[in-house]
Design a protein around this motif. Sequence first.
Motif, short mmCIF file in Angstrom:
data_model
loop_
_atom_site.label_atom_id
_atom_site.label_comp_id
_atom_site.label_asym_id
_atom_site.label_seq_id
_atom_site.Cartn_x
_atom_site.Cartn_y
_atom_site.Cartn_z
N GLU A 158 -7.21 -9.59 -3.17
CA GLU A 158 -7.59 -10.45 -4.36
C GLU A 158 -6.81 -11.79 -4.73
O GLU A 158 -6.85 -12.76 -4.76
N ALA A 159 -5.20 -11.23 -4.72
CA ALA A 159 -4.32 -12.32 -5.23
C ALA A 159 -3.77 -13.05 -3.77
O ALA A 159 -3.13 -14.15 -4.13
N GLY A 160 -4.27 -12.71 -2.62
CA GLY A 160 -3.72 -13.61 -1.48
C GLY A 160 -2.32 -13.44 -1.19
O GLY A 160 -1.85 -14.29 -0.50
N ILE A 161 -1.95 -12.09 -1.45
CA ILE A 161 -0.61 -12.01 -1.13
C ILE A 161 -0.51 -10.64 -0.13
O ILE A 161 -1.47 -9.87 -0.18
N SER A 162 0.51 -10.35 0.37
CA SER A 162 0.71 -8.90 0.93
C SER A 162 0.73 -7.89 0.21
O SER A 162 1.03 -7.74 -1.02
N ARG A 163 0.55 -6.53 0.78
CA ARG A 163 0.41 -5.38 0.26
C ARG A 163 1.76 -5.07 -0.23
O ARG A 163 2.07 -4.75 -1.49
N GLN A 164 2.76 -5.20 0.42
CA GLN A 164 4.27 -4.97 0.03
C GLN A 164 4.58 -5.99 -0.80
O GLN A 164 5.54 -5.62 -1.71
N GLY A 165 4.16 -7.26 -0.91
CA GLY A 165 4.39 -8.10 -2.22
C GLY A 165 4.03 -7.56 -3.54
O GLY A 165 4.43 -7.80 -4.44
N VAL A 166 2.75 -7.09 -3.46
CA VAL A 166 2.06 -6.46 -4.52
C VAL A 166 2.91 -5.10 -4.99
O VAL A 166 3.44 -5.14 -5.97
N HIS A 167 3.56 -4.23 -3.90
CA HIS A 167 4.20 -3.22 -4.66
C HIS A 167 5.66 -3.53 -5.04
O HIS A 167 5.97 -2.95 -6.00
N TYR A 215 0.03 -6.52 -12.47
CA TYR A 215 0.54 -5.21 -12.91
C TYR A 215 -0.82 -4.53 -13.95
O TYR A 215 -0.87 -3.28 -13.74
N GLU A 216 -1.51 -5.24 -14.78
CA GLU A 216 -2.69 -4.99 -15.36
C GLU A 216 -3.48 -4.18 -14.25
O GLU A 216 -4.27 -3.34 -14.41
N GLN A 217 -3.84 -5.06 -13.13
CA GLN A 217 -4.66 -4.66 -12.05
C GLN A 217 -4.41 -3.18 -11.60
O GLN A 217 -5.24 -2.26 -11.40
N PHE A 218 -3.06 -2.91 -11.40
CA PHE A 218 -2.67 -1.96 -10.95
C PHE A 218 -2.61 -0.77 -11.96
O PHE A 218 -3.21 0.44 -11.45
N VAL A 219 -2.08 -0.86 -13.15
CA VAL A 219 -1.65 0.19 -13.94
C VAL A 219 -3.15 0.33 -14.82
O VAL A 219 -3.69 1.43 -14.95
N LEU A 220 -3.89 -0.60 -15.65
CA LEU A 220 -4.90 -0.35 -16.09
C LEU A 220 -6.31 -0.23 -15.48
O LEU A 220 -7.13 0.70 -15.80
N GLU A 221 -6.39 -1.07 -14.46
CA GLU A 221 -7.70 -1.22 -13.75
C GLU A 221 -7.87 -0.28 -12.55
O GLU A 221 -8.64 -0.01 -11.85
N ASP A 222 -6.45 0.23 -12.36
CA ASP A 222 -6.31 1.32 -11.30
C ASP A 222 -6.80 0.89 -9.94
O ASP A 222 -7.41 1.60 -8.98
N LEU A 223 -6.59 -0.40 -9.53
CA LEU A 223 -6.83 -1.01 -8.22
C LEU A 223 -5.71 -0.56 -7.27
O LEU A 223 -4.54 -0.47 -7.66
N SER A 224 -6.04 -0.80 -6.02
CA SER A 224 -4.95 -0.07 -4.81
C SER A 224 -4.20 -1.63 -4.76
O SER A 224 -4.70 -2.50 -4.87
N LEU A 225 -2.90 -1.09 -3.96
CA LEU A 225 -2.17 -2.20 -3.54
C LEU A 225 -3.09 -3.04 -2.79
O LEU A 225 -3.00 -4.65 -2.93
#
Length: 121
Positions: free
Chosen positions: A49-58, A33-43
């Motif tokens: 980086e996390a080794g999971i699917s884009r949908q999983g991050v979403h 959540y911090e990477q998405f909201v505060l660091e403004d990284l894309s899904l």
Amino acid sequence: MITQVINVNEILEQALLFDFYGELLTEHQKEIYEQFVLEDLSLGEIAREAGISRQGVHDLVKRCSQTLKGYEEKLHLVEKFVAVKEKVKQIDQLLEEYEEEQKEELLGSIRRISDEIIEEL
């Protein structure tokens, strides 16, 4: 232009919710959540980086957002913070206008606002 304002307000709200309630998330949730909201990284960047699917991050970001909003609905800490911050701005503004107003009127206004702040807390 309106979309940008809404997005900025939404990002600010998400950041405040994370600041107040982020420690209640799991370490994994906080990191994503911090990477998405505060660091403004894309899904996609987060997923790689996390080794999971884009949908999983979403899905994780959406669940975290709902969880944080649920905490706010119950505790209202962000709402109180924003209200107190606005009242402090009012006090600052009154103090800047000090020389233009009468002393008693200024003191009465500051007392009223400080009473409202105490009630908020």
